[in-house]
Motif scaffolding. Structure first.
Motif, short mmCIF file in Angstrom:
data_model
loop_
_atom_site.label_atom_id
_atom_site.label_comp_id
_atom_site.label_asym_id
_atom_site.label_seq_id
_atom_site.Cartn_x
_atom_site.Cartn_y
_atom_site.Cartn_z
N LEU A 71 11.87 4.87 65.64
CA LEU A 71 12.42 2.99 64.89
C LEU A 71 12.59 3.01 64.14
O LEU A 71 12.85 2.32 63.15
CB LEU A 71 10.26 2.53 65.07
N LYS A 331 11.98 -4.19 61.81
CA LYS A 331 11.17 -3.31 61.89
C LYS A 331 10.66 -2.96 60.40
O LYS A 331 11.76 -2.48 59.67
CB LYS A 331 11.24 -2.49 61.99
N TYR A 364 1.69 -7.27 62.58
CA TYR A 364 1.05 -6.34 63.75
C TYR A 364 0.53 -5.14 62.99
O TYR A 364 1.49 -5.05 61.75
CB TYR A 364 0.82 -6.01 64.80
N GLU A 412 4.35 5.07 58.96
CA GLU A 412 4.14 6.35 59.80
C GLU A 412 5.96 6.51 60.77
O GLU A 412 5.94 6.94 61.20
CB GLU A 412 3.16 6.03 61.11
C1 MLT Z 1 3.06 -0.19 67.18
O1 MLT Z 1 2.70 0.16 66.31
O2 MLT Z 1 3.48 -0.66 67.79
C2 MLT Z 1 3.53 1.37 66.24
O3 MLT Z 1 4.25 1.73 65.42
C3 MLT Z 1 6.21 0.25 67.36
C4 MLT Z 1 5.65 -0.54 66.12
O4 MLT Z 1 5.88 -0.73 65.22
O5 MLT Z 1 6.59 -1.21 66.56
#
Ligand code: MLT
Ligand code: ZN
Length: 456
Positions: A71, A331, A364, A412
């Motif tokens: 990402l 992101k 999130y 991460e």
């Molecule tokens: C997640 O936690 O869903 C993954 O790291 C992917 C994201 O952040 O979109």
């Protein structure tokens, strides 16, 4: 060049057609130029070595390519590089039944290793939504995290040994599965999270864990964000937890619409916490929930009654990334120490609200690890480049807060191209100088994933 590549790889394992270049030349990001000159598919470590030696002589950059689920643009080839796909090096070569170590080629898919472990009554605990396509070599190279870090740690914790081909074409066989090995620098860990900038992971010896006890999942509605942390604190006092995730109401709306899922609770809350724990502690979790309601932290909760229901509840969190992908989100993947999370979040939220009054902002993440995903969603009518530039321009204001709290600009997802200009918000000048010096040792020709990680 093609002649030289054809000499190393038999036909069909060198691709130069436009579709292949577009497909293997990028990861899940969509903001960066994609322009490799070829894609190659090695079968053996010897072929990787021969390729690296050739690249050193010709000064042509090599970009490693795993499952391409990154990402941050770490696997994007935008400058005439040769992409090295590990798709064909996809076998688990050996299993040690005493040490519980599986020797994997770099292209083994994460889920393949999870299933391999399960078939032996063992467990590979690193897990995330892209486990069905991400590859072990990529996981190691980004030190992938995911949803079980709170209990099992990052990919690094499960790497018992690594075989790498450095930028000089040297093959290093690092640690060889030893539990104890006090012989100086542990070079294995240098290659974990190096994003292929020092060399390419060609094999990884992955430690497997004992099978966990059956698990339960609880989703709780939490009106105020700091209270998500209070709930985390209560759970931690009472039981070991396997996951502690959070998501906002907007994230829930996106994922339920996208995957056609039922909402978990009758009433909406501003935030939700998803907790996984040993089923044996389900009663204690219900008591804890009542306690949290009394304190005014939580409004409602649902507890899984079966593995199928637990899986459904997990979809609410795991499906978020995919559900917002159509908005080409900008992101952020930041982390601070858990104690700093409430204050940090408040400060970032204030900046974000002021900076993006016209954009949807979707929160999130793995809040139990202090890791927050902040996604800015692109309005349909806005041009992609304009949107990206605007977000990129605002990023320093968020990263200043990260820096002030001693956090990380990439928890991460890795640095890649997306965050390389911001590295200094997390790493000191002395650290960056040491990193550059290491790069020089292992990749003196500057051919291993060039342009990634370091500011240009
Ligand atoms: C997640 O936690 O869903 C993954 O790291 C992917 C994201 O952040 O979109
Ligand atoms: Zn994540």
């Amino acid at each position: 060049m093609i002649e030289a590549l054809n000499e190393i790889f038999s036909s069909n394992r060198v691709k130069t057609d436009a579709d292949s270049l577009a497909h293997w030349g990028r990861d899940w990001t969509r903001n960066f130029k994609v322009a490799p000159r070829a894609v190659v598919f090695p079968d053996t470590v010897e072929e990787v070595t021969a390729l690296v030696r050739w690249a050193g002589r010709t000064q042509i950059g090599l970009v490693p390519s795993g499952g391409r689920t990154g990402l941050s643009g770490g696997a994007v080839a935008g400058n005439g590089e040769v992409v090295v796909s590990f798709d064909r090096m996809n076998r688990i070569l050996a299993f040690d039944p005493v040490d519980h170590i599986a020797r994997c080629q770099a292209g083994v898919v994460t889920q393949q290793l999870q299933e391999y472990a399960k078939a032996r009554d063992l467990f590979y605990p690193v897990d995330f939504a892209s486990a069905g396509s991400s590859q072990i070599g990529g996981n190691v190279s980004t030190n992938a995290g995911g949803i079980k870090v709170i209990r099992y740690g990052m990919t690094r914790n499960w790497v018992a040994g690594l075989k790498v081909v450095t930028g000089t074409g040297e093959v290093l066989d690092l640690n060889r599965g030893l539990v104890k090995n006090a012989t100086g620098y542990d070079l294995r860990h240098l290659f974990v999270g190096a994003e292929g900038t020092l060399g390419f992971v060609v094999e990884a010896e992955m430690q497997l864990a004992p099978l966990p006890d059956p698990q339960s999942v609880m989703v709780l509605g939490v009106p105020r964000l700091p209270d998500v942390l209070a709930v985390l604190g209560r759970f931690r006092e009472i039981m070991p937890i396997s996951a502690f995730e959070f998501f906002s109401e907007l994230a829930l709306q996106k994922v339920t619409a996208h995957r056609k899922l039922k909402r978990p609770l009758a009433e909406a809350a501003a935030f939700y916490a998803l907790v996984e724990f040993d089923r044996a502690n389900a009663e204690a979790a219900l008591t804890l929930f009542e306690d949290c309601v009394e304190k005014g932290w939580v409004t409602d909760a649902v507890l899984s009654q079966s593995d199928a229901q637990a899986k459904d509840l997990w979809q609410l969190r795991e499906g978020i990334s995919e559900s917002i992908a159509p908005y080409t989100p900008y992101k952020n993947d930041v982390s601070v120490r858990i104690a700093a999370v409430p204050r940090f979040l408040e400060e970032v939220d204030a900046v974000v609200r002021a900076a993006y009054p016209d954009f949807e902002v979707c929160w999130y993440g793995h809040i139990g690890d202090g890791n927050l995903h902040l996604n800015i969603l692109k309005p349909a009518a806005l041009d992609g480049t304009v949107f990206y530039e605007r977000c990129h321009h605002i990023s320093p204001r968020i990263f200043e807060i990260v820096e002030r709290h001693g956090g990380s600009i990439s928890a991460e997802h890795g640095v890649g191209l997306l965050k390389r200009d911001f590295l200094a918000y997390t790493r000191s000048p002395a650290e960056i100088a040491a990193m550059r010096a290491l790069k020089q040792v292992f990749d003196p020709h500057g051919i291993m994933n060039p342009g990634k990680l370091f500011p240009s």
